[in-house]
Design a protein around this motif. Structure first.
Motif, PDB file in Angstrom:
ATOM      1  N   GLN A  59     105.623 -24.213  81.015  1.00 32.85           N
ATOM      2  CA  GLN A  59     106.128 -25.201  81.963  1.00 32.85           C
ATOM      3  C   GLN A  59     107.569 -24.854  82.352  1.00 32.85           C
ATOM      4  O   GLN A  59     108.464 -24.855  81.507  1.00 32.85           O
ATOM      5  N   SER A  60     107.784 -24.557  83.627  1.00 31.18           N
ATOM      6  CA  SER A  60     109.094 -24.076  84.079  1.00 31.18           C
ATOM      7  C   SER A  60     109.397 -24.611  85.472  1.00 31.18           C
ATOM      8  O   SER A  60     108.497 -24.852  86.280  1.00 31.18           O
ATOM      9  N   THR A  61     110.683 -24.779  85.744  1.00 26.01           N
ATOM     10  CA  THR A  61     111.086 -25.107  87.107  1.00 26.01           C
ATOM     11  C   THR A  61     110.948 -23.855  87.974  1.00 26.01           C
ATOM     12  O   THR A  61     110.749 -22.745  87.472  1.00 26.01           O
ATOM     13  N   TRP A  62     111.092 -24.029  89.269  1.00 24.37           N
ATOM     14  CA  TRP A  62     110.951 -22.901  90.192  1.00 24.37           C
ATOM     15  C   TRP A  62     111.985 -21.814  89.890  1.00 24.37           C
ATOM     16  O   TRP A  62     111.663 -20.631  89.837  1.00 24.37           O
ATOM     17  N   ILE A  63     113.228 -22.201  89.647  1.00 27.58           N
ATOM     18  CA  ILE A  63     114.280 -21.235  89.329  1.00 27.58           C
ATOM     19  C   ILE A  63     113.993 -20.539  88.002  1.00 27.58           C
ATOM     20  O   ILE A  63     114.145 -19.317  87.863  1.00 27.58           O
ATOM     21  N   GLU A  64     113.565 -21.286  86.997  1.00 27.58           N
ATOM     22  CA  GLU A  64     113.240 -20.694  85.692  1.00 27.58           C
ATOM     23  C   GLU A  64     112.105 -19.693  85.820  1.00 27.58           C
ATOM     24  O   GLU A  64     112.128 -18.610  85.207  1.00 27.58           O
ATOM     25  N   ALA A  65     111.099 -20.054  86.615  1.00 23.95           N
ATOM     26  CA  ALA A  65     109.966 -19.150  86.815  1.00 23.95           C
ATOM     27  C   ALA A  65     110.421 -17.836  87.457  1.00 23.95           C
ATOM     28  O   ALA A  65     109.962 -16.749  87.080  1.00 23.95           O
ATOM     29  N   GLN A  66     111.330 -17.933  88.424  1.00 20.38           N
ATOM     30  CA  GLN A  66     111.865 -16.721  89.051  1.00 20.38           C
ATOM     31  C   GLN A  66     112.507 -15.810  88.002  1.00 20.38           C
ATOM     32  O   GLN A  66     112.286 -14.594  87.987  1.00 20.38           O
ATOM     33  N   MET A  67     113.309 -16.394  87.126  1.00 24.29           N
ATOM     34  CA  MET A  67     114.008 -15.597  86.113  1.00 24.29           C
ATOM     35  C   MET A  67     113.044 -15.018  85.089  1.00 24.29           C
ATOM     36  O   MET A  67     113.164 -13.861  84.687  1.00 24.29           O
ATOM     37  N   TYR A  68     112.057 -15.818  84.647  1.00 26.07           N
ATOM     38  CA  TYR A  68     111.063 -15.322  83.695  1.00 26.07           C
ATOM     39  C   TYR A  68     110.336 -14.104  84.266  1.00 26.07           C
ATOM     40  O   TYR A  68     110.130 -13.097  83.571  1.00 26.07           O
ATOM     41  N   CYS A  69     109.919 -14.193  85.538  1.00 31.30           N
ATOM     42  CA  CYS A  69     109.166 -13.089  86.132  1.00 31.30           C
ATOM     43  C   CYS A  69     109.984 -11.804  86.166  1.00 31.30           C
ATOM     44  O   CYS A  69     109.455 -10.708  85.938  1.00 31.30           O
ATOM     45  N   ARG A  70     111.270 -11.926  86.431  1.00 30.49           N
ATOM     46  CA  ARG A  70     112.120 -10.730  86.432  1.00 30.49           C
ATOM     47  C   ARG A  70     112.195 -10.115  85.040  1.00 30.49           C
ATOM     48  O   ARG A  70     112.189  -8.894  84.887  1.00 30.49           O
TER      49      ARG A  70
END
Length: 219
Positions: free
Chosen positions: A102-113
């Motif tokens: 469960q992640s916010t949109w910004i967190e998801a961006q960082m996780y994917c990187r």
């Protein structure tokens, strides 16, 4: 007179130019050396020409082999050669990773990187079909976060991590959005998600602070 004395006298006479046959002998020796060098140069020149011809022939053969290889490789074979990052699964011409965190949109961006990709974007209707199939096979949550936002300009949706067009993300006719979306509920829904309704995943706008699972894409 001793033999050595005779040789010395002969050389002395030749050096002083008093005996013409000496000059002839020396001239002939010089000409012979020059001719030998000329023959060697000609031989080396011919060898170089042969080598150049061989190289040219090999380059032509190589070009023909490359042409045949390109002709023999089909799109399916090209797609199958894609090497996906660790833990990603290949789908079409891309690699996907569903992350049930469960992640916010910004967190998801960082996780994917961190995982070696980017939050997934959809550039063609065919990719949308592949992604829907991937989510179904992954038993994904009913709502997952994607790339895409209208934070900079309300109602103008665009991808942030690829060259996908605004038309592709913004028009319902391409099949991304659910029929009644985006609706900007509460005037605060500026991030894109896929929502499983009526058996398939369709585009839905969500608040960027909503905590959702997400999908990364690696190419």
């Amino acid at each position: 007179m001793e033999p050595n004395s005779m040789v010395g006298l002969f050389i002395l006479v030749c050096l002083e130019g008093l005996f013409d046959p000496c000059t002839c002998l020396l001239d002939n020796a010089g000409r012979a050396d020059i001719e030998a060098v000329r023959y060697r140069l000609q031989d080396e020149k011919e060898k170089r020409l042969f080598l150049e011809n061989d190289v040219e022939t090999m380059m032509l053969k190589l070009a023909e082999l490359e042409r045949r290889c390109r002709k023999d490789i089909t799109p399916a074979e090209s797609a199958s050669s894609i090497q996906c990052p660790y833990a990603f699964s290949r789908g079409g011409n891309s690699c996907y990773l569903y992350v049930p965190v469960q992640s916010t949109w910004i967190e998801a961006q960082m996780y994917c990187r961190v995982f070696g990709g980017s939050l997934v974007s959809i550039e063609t209707p065919e990719e949308l079909t592949v992604l829907r199939d991937y989510l179904q096979s992954s038993n994904a949550s009913i709502m997952v976060c994607l790339d895409g936002t209208d934070m900079l300009n309300e109602g103008v949706w665009h991808w942030t991590t690829s060259s996908g067009s605004q038309t592709m993300i913004g028009k319902a006719r391409v099949g991304l959005w659910a029929g009644d979306m985006p609706d900007n509920g509460g005037q605060s829904e500026h991030c894109l998600a896929l929502w499983k309704r009526s058996g398939r995943y369709d585009g839905n706008d969500q608040t960027c602070s909503s905590k959702l699972p997400f999908i990364c894409e690696g190419k």
